[in-house]
Design an enzyme around this catalytic site. Structure first.
Site, PDB file in Angstrom:
ATOM      1  N   GLU A   1      59.439 -42.839  -7.835  1.00 54.45           N
ATOM      2  CA  GLU A   1      59.748 -41.774  -6.559  1.00 54.45           C
ATOM      3  C   GLU A   1      59.286 -40.596  -6.923  1.00 54.45           C
ATOM      4  O   GLU A   1      59.340 -39.389  -6.066  1.00 54.45           O
ATOM      5  CB  GLU A   1      60.919 -41.744  -5.043  1.00 54.45           C
ATOM      6  CG  GLU A   1      61.062 -43.362  -4.484  1.00 54.45           C
ATOM      7  CD  GLU A   1      61.953 -42.925  -4.231  1.00 54.45           C
ATOM      8  OE1 GLU A   1      62.934 -42.257  -4.323  1.00 54.45           O
ATOM      9  OE2 GLU A   1      62.031 -43.573  -3.032  1.00 54.45           O
TER      10      GLU A   1
ATOM     11  N   GLU B   1      61.112 -50.922  -1.966  1.00 57.64           N
ATOM     12  CA  GLU B   1      62.454 -50.583  -1.597  1.00 57.64           C
ATOM     13  C   GLU B   1      62.959 -50.662   0.136  1.00 57.64           C
ATOM     14  O   GLU B   1      62.084 -50.105   0.432  1.00 57.64           O
ATOM     15  CB  GLU B   1      63.275 -49.308  -2.079  1.00 57.64           C
ATOM     16  CG  GLU B   1      62.682 -49.222  -3.356  1.00 57.64           C
ATOM     17  CD  GLU B   1      63.636 -48.325  -3.380  1.00 57.64           C
ATOM     18  OE1 GLU B   1      64.355 -47.541  -3.583  1.00 57.64           O
ATOM     19  OE2 GLU B   1      63.709 -47.723  -4.982  1.00 57.64           O
TER      20      GLU B   1
END
Ligand code: GLA
Length: 661
Positions: free
Chosen positions: A154, A307
């Site tokens: 991320e 995720e």
């Protein structure tokens, strides 16, 4: 950019999650092996935060533990998405390279003790990240367990340090060519900001009052490019030693430091992390919003949900649990919108550490738990859907979505604090989702000719080329809805002169806006068709368009609020206020009817979602998800892959995947 190699390797859809065996001991690893088999896991993301273990001293790598886990997973039939651990530098790194710590805009230097304590522009950090990626790739590039590479985690943190200032200047030089051009672009004649040497130019650090908005916009553009370059550094180091696909997990919720379209071009597979931000039907709509964006960032190809949480709904200041059945339904929601699998953060809920309360596939309670039973059921369900892998989703409607407008609307000094980018974007997508219509996102300069309808809910910044592109789209037969405060600044964030929006778009819309009338907090305007607007209103002059609805009061009384213009072979619509949700939905339904775009399954009740996936060879599957608490009859019975029976109805909260003839 495709999941093809991965799904071929897995023999179907991906299922699994982040696996952090370094938090546990051997007895737990043995149980992990057994539980992963029981759940049907086929892909584990390993090593995301293991820099301290992997490189305990600068330049000294310890691969023994990782060798053992990769071999164990491989022996257990589980493929590995091998991560580079660069999102969490170990304490030794930050002590050795304090200049690589991140600095906030107010000058506060952050220290280690959390994660993401690095500056992407610091040479020491970039060098170390490349070194770690290279070391991993050299050792595991051909490892039989490795099916994919997961660079970093991320990319999203920002920094305002001196390294950033130096890189920013180089970037600005490349973009603007000269200091004169930068002064012109940033409008530095205002407030005496004129720069006479490059070293006077800074990132937008904390300052006295409004930042220069063009400086802030360029900083956002620069930072996204910097993050992308950091990803590409690692990707290329890996590619030199491995032919497996490389990705990085993108964050798609409501904040954004990155141009995800640009990342979509550089990753081999688009992967996203998605945690719903509201419970119930809103979570399903949010899943569709994330999924449709992910698919669009990858050019329509299948992508992968990297995720999600088994039991995590981020609702403001608390984390809500998922209702029974939602683990399957949310996962199939992603699959419906083009994901070739469903992965979680994380496999086993941590016993200690900052995310010990974040849900996992194996919760603290262990395998004898509702969550693990639902995880196992999901594994079995995905196992039955292998034939969907590689198929795609088709849309005839697009919502325009671009980073420049988003970043520009984050700038200081807009005429109303209620103007925002994401709200209108979500609302446009939601209205289409409520109507059962599958939606793509597209950029304003994309070839839009394959869409029958295009919504432009928040196009504050519009380049000359994009304005011309939209004009061409309408002239060529498209239907375009442009909403208030769009097309009002050019790519340099300079106001359009002579009336809004940009001239080519004005031609397509047949209007000219000569004044904005922001509304007070809570103030409403009533339109002639009975609908209500809030936040904003505009003085719209007709220049070929017809007024579909007018303002009924105040200084705009009688003036056009909603307009339609026949232009070339298409129609340009303009909406100059923010309609209430119900009337906005009516407008969107009207546009859908006018363009002949319908839902994948007609007459679906509210809260039931149906999306079709298409294979290249013509096979099709209809995924129907019942997000309500009622039994829902199917319009026609069909063969359900999940149960291998003929389905006639959906139970409350139920899902079916019908293979279509
Ligand atoms: C993100 C991160 C994970 C974890 C989860 C849960 O998506 O990538 O490392 O922090 O959120 O909050």
């Amino acid at each position: 950019m495709t999941t093809r190699r991965l799904v071929r390797r897995l023999g179907g859809l991906a299922f699994g999650g982040d696996y952090n065996p370094e938090q546990w001991d051997k007895s737990v690893w043995e149980e992990d092996d057994e539980l992963m088999r029981r759940a049907g896991v086929n892909l584990a993301t390993v090593g995301v935060f293991s820099w301290a273990l992997l490189e305990p001293k600068e330049g000294h790598f310890d691969f023994g533990w990782l060798d053992a886990h990769l071999d164990r997973l491989h022996a257990n039939g589980i493929a590995v998405d091998l991560a580079t651990p660069t999102a969490s530098p170990p304490p030794w790194f930050t002590l050795a390279h304090p200049d690589a710590l991140p600095v906030r805009s107010d000058g506060t230097k952050l220290v280690h003790g959390s994660r993401d304590t690095y500056c992407l522009a610091a040479p020491a950090y970039r060098g170390a990240a490349r070194r770690v990626a290279l070391a991993l790739a050299e050792r595991y590039g051909d490892h039989p367990a490795v099916a994919m590479w997961h660079v970093h985690n991320e990319y999203m943190t920002l920094c305002w340090c001196d390294h950033v200032a130096a890189s920013f200047r180089v970037w600005l030089h490349t973009r603007h060519g000269s200091l004169d051009a930068l002064n012109e672009a940033w409008g530095t004649a205002f407030w005496s900001q004129h720069y006479t040497s490059w070293d006077q130019v800074l990132p937008p650090r904390a300052t006295q009052w409004h930042h220069n908005p063009a400086q802030a916009l360029d900083f956002s553009r620069f930072w996204s490019d910097e993050a992308l370059a950091a990803y590409v550094d690692q990707r290329d180091a890996i590619r030199a030693h491995s032919d497996r696909p490389v990705t990085t997990n993108l964050m798609v919720p409501g904040y954004q430091n990155l141009d995800l379209w640009a990342f979509g071009r550089e990753v081999d597979v688009v992967t996203i992390d998605h945690y719903p931000i509201a419970p119930g039907v809103d979570a399903a709509a949010d899943t569709a919003f994330g999924g449709d964006r992910a698919r669009s960032f990858g050019g329509g190809r299948p992508w992968l949900l990297m995720e999600q949480g088994t039991n995590t709904v981020y609702a403001g200041d608390r984390v809500l649990a998922k209702e029974p059945g939602e683990i399957l339904r949310h996962s199939l929601g992603h699959v419906a919108h083009g994901s070739d699998g469903a992965l979680f953060f994380q496999w086993r809920q941590s016993r200690a550490g900052a995310e010990m309360w974040h849900s996992a596939m194996v919760p603290h309670a262990g395998a004898d738990s509702r969550v693990f039973r639902e995880v196992t059921a999901l594994g079995a369900a995905l196992g039955r859907l292998g034939e969907l892998a590689g198929s795609t989703v088709r849309a005839e409607v697009a919502v325009l979505h671009d980073s420049d407008s988003w970043w520009a609307m984050n700038g200081d000094g807009l005429p109303s604090a209620e103007l925002d980018y994401l709200g209108p974007l979500r609302r446009a997508h939601r209205a289409l989702w409520d109507a059962g219509v599958t939606t793509d996102f597209a950029r304003p300069d994309d070839d839009l000719s394959r869409y029958r309808l295009v919504l432009a809910p928040a196009l504050f910044l519009l380049s000359d080329a994009s304005a011309e592109n939209l004009r061409r789209y309408v002239a060529g037969g498209g239907t375009l809805l442009v909403q208030h405060f769009s097309g009002v600044v050019d790519a340099r964030l300079h106001a359009r002169l002579g009336g809004y929006p940009a001239a080519p778009l004005r031609a397509a819309l047949g209007i000219r806006v000569d004044e904005y009338r922001p509304l007070g907090s809570g103030e409403q305007v009533v339109l002639s068709d009975g609908s209500h607007g809030t936040v904003w209103s505009e003085s719209v002059r007709l220049d070929g368009a017809e007024a579909v609805a007018t303002y009924t009061g105040g200084m705009l009384a009688g003036g056009a609020a909603l307009t339609r213009h026949r232009f070339g072979d298409g129609h340009g619509w303009y909406l100059s206020t923010r309609l209430d949700d119900a009337n906005y939905a009516v407008l969107v339904d009207r546009l859908l009817a006018g363009t002949g775009v319908g839902p994948d399954l007609p007459d679906l009740p509210f809260g039931v979602e149906a999306v079709t996936r298409h294979a290249e060879d013509g096979r099709r599957w209809l995924i129907v998800l019942n997000h309500t608490a009622d039994v829902m009859p199917l319009p026609a019975p069909g063969h359900d892959l999940l149960t291998d029976t003929t389905a006639h109805e959906l139970p409350p909260g139920g899902c079916v995947v019908l293979s279509l003839p």
